[in-house]
Design an enzyme around this catalytic site. Sequence first.
Site, PDB file in Angstrom:
ATOM      1  N   SER A 238      39.249  52.005  66.886  1.00 53.28           N
ATOM      2  CA  SER A 238      40.298  50.683  67.086  1.00 53.28           C
ATOM      3  C   SER A 238      39.477  49.690  67.130  1.00 53.28           C
ATOM      4  O   SER A 238      38.176  49.569  67.049  1.00 53.28           O
ATOM      5  CB  SER A 238      40.699  51.235  68.818  1.00 53.28           C
ATOM      6  OG  SER A 238      41.473  49.994  69.319  1.00 53.28           O
ATOM      7  N   CYS A 239      40.157  48.335  67.064  1.00 54.20           N
ATOM      8  CA  CYS A 239      39.670  47.136  66.880  1.00 54.20           C
ATOM      9  C   CYS A 239      40.476  46.183  67.483  1.00 54.20           C
ATOM     10  O   CYS A 239      41.238  46.296  68.324  1.00 54.20           O
ATOM     11  CB  CYS A 239      39.177  46.984  65.693  1.00 54.20           C
ATOM     12  SG  CYS A 239      40.619  46.894  64.389  1.00 54.20           S
ATOM     13  N   GLY A 240      40.520  44.848  66.839  1.00 54.09           N
ATOM     14  CA  GLY A 240      41.503  43.732  67.102  1.00 54.09           C
ATOM     15  C   GLY A 240      43.103  44.058  66.519  1.00 54.09           C
ATOM     16  O   GLY A 240      44.051  43.969  67.326  1.00 54.09           O
ATOM     17  N   GLY A 242      43.227  46.550  63.762  1.00 53.15           N
ATOM     18  CA  GLY A 242      43.393  47.616  62.788  1.00 53.15           C
ATOM     19  C   GLY A 242      42.573  47.556  61.689  1.00 53.15           C
ATOM     20  O   GLY A 242      42.623  48.346  60.516  1.00 53.15           O
ATOM     21  N   TRP A 266      44.247  46.535  69.395  1.00 52.85           N
ATOM     22  CA  TRP A 266      44.450  45.661  70.485  1.00 52.85           C
ATOM     23  C   TRP A 266      45.470  44.568  70.362  1.00 52.85           C
ATOM     24  O   TRP A 266      46.056  44.081  71.282  1.00 52.85           O
ATOM     25  CB  TRP A 266      42.922  44.777  70.816  1.00 52.85           C
ATOM     26  CG  TRP A 266      42.997  44.117  72.258  1.00 52.85           C
ATOM     27  CD1 TRP A 266      43.194  42.725  72.563  1.00 52.85           C
ATOM     28  CD2 TRP A 266      42.851  44.826  73.573  1.00 52.85           C
ATOM     29  NE1 TRP A 266      43.268  42.718  73.977  1.00 52.85           N
ATOM     30  CE2 TRP A 266      43.221  44.003  74.376  1.00 52.85           C
ATOM     31  CE3 TRP A 266      42.589  46.412  73.691  1.00 52.85           C
ATOM     32  CZ2 TRP A 266      42.812  44.509  75.924  1.00 52.85           C
ATOM     33  CZ3 TRP A 266      42.340  46.716  74.721  1.00 52.85           C
ATOM     34  CH2 TRP A 266      42.630  45.642  75.888  1.00 52.85           C
TER      35      TRP A 266
END
Length: 282
Positions: A238-240, A242, A266
Amino acid sequence: MSDPLVSTSWLREHLIDSDVRIVDAAYRMPAMRPPTAAEEYAARHIPGAVFFDVDVIADRTSSLPHMLPKADQFARDVGGLGIGNDDLVVIYDRGDYMGAPRAWWMFGVFGHDRVKVLDGGLKKWIAESGAVESASVTPAPKTFQARLNDKRVRSLEDVRKNVEARAEQVIDARSRERYEGTAPEPWPGRRSGRIPGSLNVPFTDLIDPATGEMRRVSELQKIFSAAHADLARPIVTSCGSGVTAGVLSLALARLGVDSALYDGSWAEWGLPDGPPVATGKP
């Protein structure tokens, strides 16, 4: 060629191979100053490279940024770039690992495993006096068949259920400050914090700042181990939004680990009416 990365020296030797297709998938956050990634591509790109726009080859009906498109759209868009199912796709970005790993993941999600990322990207290519051009590239369209492999994608509901079940490890690629909720989010209107129970491996830790290349496999293993990730158990990245989660998935692939990616990341979880968040040091 089990490694998902290829070197600049390899690409120089295979640049004109009939089955090699070069793809520029550079990405810039909306808040970054001009030029845009598309403008940078137009100014200079590796000869023959086509531009893969992460924001265009996406579900444009979604309010979330660059969500995965349907298989038929991906097939149509990629075929329009002159890419067929028999081609070896080599993807690069500016050398910051912003874009190429996302595109690499997308090709894999839609069943195309003949795909590599250029280690060090355009920055390393140019530093080694690699040729560039500004000429427009208009390849003949090809037929590309795409089939979604949903084992490589996670939805909001999937991750929400996993917070309770803890069947999969969620690893967050954002900076430590964003993960702990001490830094504001660059995506407007998002809360600060992390998915409860998630681990943190900032994607920048996986890149050697001296060379711009991804760190050696032995170093990657140590980094994930230090983050308490168990490579023998299922992993979701996961990240901000994708994009940089793809860097984790790419690094894990180098370690022989097949991971899934939380597409909304996120940008979705952090919405004001989203699921609960955790903050502070884990």
